[in-house]
Scaffold this active site. Structure first.
Site: not given
Ligand code: CAA
Length: 431
Positions: A122, A129-130, A242, A338, A364
């Site tokens: 994709f 451009a994020g 998605a 832990i 995404e």
């Protein structure tokens, strides 16, 4: 997790779990170290029939929904977060076709993915451009019966391994609302080139690359829907479908890390007793398990809402993504805690969960963008709740909003409007 899941969902979960335990877990550390695409794992996933889970039967898939995709992603991610996204990203690449493709495009591009013969990637983001996904620079210019692509794409997950690329590019720079379109590009098309291959903190078995287009000529029939200008809408509707997949990846990572921590806490002794007998460790484990369960249920509800085309999917999808991925970051970090010093070491399996979890808060749509989507939706919803104002006491401050002041302000405004209107009147004898 019985109850909310159907028999069909449970069947897919069992299949994915088998692949995860038999094939993925034993190989997870190797592919993380080598940062290579795990073809043998992809083959096992395809052989189990998982590649077509979310694709309608009419296009060669199994006719499941986003919920089936999510239970598979969760199981794979429980063993390896990288494999979870390596699988889920194929859904991300196909969703634009399912959302906006013509019948012919759906048959052409979905069938080979459903059969496991081809992989897809994709391509929305660019270097500049994020989060601002509307401000793309890559262009696709119509020339006869082709589109000619130029520019670059960034963060293409599955890039290089994939055969098909769903690429978003500017088709009409003069338009604000119909500026971009999605176009399907096949690997090997002249002018298509894989650029920088990223060296990543986590999800190392799946390639993330730059893609370069240099006069790359693609048939016009590859433009999704064969109508230009719908790219941004296709991208947003895709991300709604998605994002539960990323959230499921996060739940799988949280669950996987929790299980390692539970087992280690029962086995590791300090002060003459297993550390699981100490209340501070117990509290950590209890909180980890509770948050993971809460995240899982929100993911399932959101995935089912997407499948049922509920009106509020953008909000639910963003909510489950932000909540589950924040939970995954907390739970995997606590799991490392832990394990103590050993948890920080590469030869123990747990630090990988923490590294893999981090990206789920970013890709995404960053969790800041998700909060923005949720908040915008809440603002809209609040317009339907105005009757609640009757139940909220109003503060009155003299000189600001007391009745006499409001009356005077209204009179002043009226007088000013009349004077201004009069001043603008042009006497008829002067015309
Ligand atoms: N469905 C359909 N249409 C939608 C929509 C949706 N969910 N959301 C918005 N739109 C439409 C709006 O109705 C509007 O249409 P009109 O102009 O006709 O009214 C139009 O799109 C513009 O909407 P906005 O004004 O809300 O757009 P915006 O510029 O303010 O941006 C945003 C909104 C939510 C920030 C959006 O840009 C966004 O989601 N950004 C994040 C992008 C993202 O997630 N990128 C990740 C890429 S994938 C990846 O990470 C790589 C990988 O391989 C894993």
């Amino acid at each position: 997790m019985p109850g909310i899941l159907t028999e069909r969902n449970l069947m897919w979960r069992a299949r994915a779990r088998e692949v995860a335990e038999k094939v993925v877990r034993p190989l997870a550390a190797k592919y993380d170290r080598e940062q290579e695409y795990p073809w043998e794992i992809k083959e096992a996933i395809a052989k189990a029939g998982l590649m077509g889970v979310w694709i309608p039967e009419a296009y060669g898939g199994s006719g499941g929904g986003v919920i089936d995709l999510c239970v598979c992603v969760e199981e794979l991610s429980r063993a390896c977060g990288g494999v979870g996204v390596l699988y889920a990203v194929n859904a991300l690449g196909t969703f634009p076709v399912m959302v906006g493709g013509t019948e012919e495009q759906k048959h052409r591009f979905l069938r080979p993915i459903a059969k496991g013969e081809k992989l897809i990637s994709f391509g929305l983001s660019e270097k500049f451009a994020g989060s601002d996904a509307a401000s793309l620079h890559a262009t696709a210019v119509k020339d006869g019966d082709s589109y000619v692509l130029n520019g670059e794409k960034k963060w293409n997950t599955n890039g290089g391994a994939a055969d098909i690329y769903t690429v978003f590019a500017v088709t009409d720079p003069s338009s604000k609302s119909r500026r971009t379109s999605a176009i399907m590009v096949e690997k090997g098309t002249p002018g298509f080139r894989i650029g920088k291959v990223e060296d990543k903190m986590g999800i190392r078995c799946v390639p993330v690359v730059e893609i370069h287009f240099d006069n790359c000529r693609v048939p016009a029939k590859n433009l999704l829907g064969e109508v230009p200008g719908l790219g941004f809408k296709h991208a947003m509707a895709t991300l709604d479908k998605a994002r539960p997949g990323v959230a499921a990846q996060a739940v799988g990572l949280a669950q996987g890390a929790l299980e390692y921590a539970m087992v280690y806490a029962g086995y590791r002794e300090q002060f003459g007793a297993p550390i699981s007998s100490f209340q501070m460790i117990q509290a950590l484990l209890a909180d980890m398990a509770t948050k993971t369960e809460a995240a899982r249920n929100l993911v399932y509800v959101a995935a089912m809402a997407v499948d049922n085309e509920a009106p509020n999917v953008s909000k639910l999808s963003a909510m489950c993504k932000l909540f589950a991925t924040d939970v995954a970051m907390e739970v995997t970090t606590d799991a490392v805690q832990i394990f103590g010093g050993y948890g920080y070491m590469r030869d123990y399996p747990i630090e990988k969960y923490m590294r893999d979890a981090k990206i789920t808060q970013i890709y995404e749509g960053t969790n800041q963008v998700q909060r923005m989507v949720v908040a915008r939706s809440l603002v809209k919803e609040s317009l339907g709740l105005k009757h609640l104002l009757d139940y909220i006491p109003k503060e009155i401050q003299k000189g600001v909003n007391d009745p006499e002041t409001l009356k005077r302000l209204a009179e002043d405004a009226k007088r000013l409007a009349e004077e201004t209107a009069g001043a603008l009147d042009v006497p008829s004898h002067q015309s």
